[in-house]
Design a protein around this motif. Sequence first.
Motif: not given
Length: 154
Positions: A57-61, A69-72, A104-111, A120-131
């Motif tokens: 998704l970073k490549s798409s961004i 814009t961050c979106f398609a 921007p700033p854009c990022g990716v959120k993984y649920d 350890e991961l059940s129902g958790k979120t990994l959110e990353m921004s693009i520097g």
Amino acid sequence: MRSISKYSYKSQLAFTIVELMIVITIIGILAAIAIPAYQTYIVKTQVSEALELAYGLKSSIVINLQYGTCFANGSMTASTNADIDSTVGKFGKATIIATDGGLPPCGVKYDFISTGISTELSGKTLEMSIGNNQILIKTIATDIDDKYLPLSIK
């Protein structure tokens, strides 16, 4: 002439109970060390899927940013169509996010999903921004323990 006694020396034909107990103890110690390491390995493997989808998704961004814009398609919100601004994996869903209405700033959120995954991961979120240098960086919204994340995003 030597007499043959019924108590004469015979070669050992079986293991003693002490030898068996020692072997079982050694196996128990090895298992106590190996099982937690294996469980950590499983969690890290599941996190790696999130990163793989996030890099896609970073490549798409980066391409979308050429249109401002961050979106398609120059949109100010994420598309509801599958596989445009999001990707579904085995352990969850990655989505493009933006903090200011698609700008921007854009990022990716993984649920992560809630079932069929490590507790350890059940129902958790990994959110990353693009520097500025196009590197993914973990944000404070991430609720996954750092020991499961690669050094590249910490």
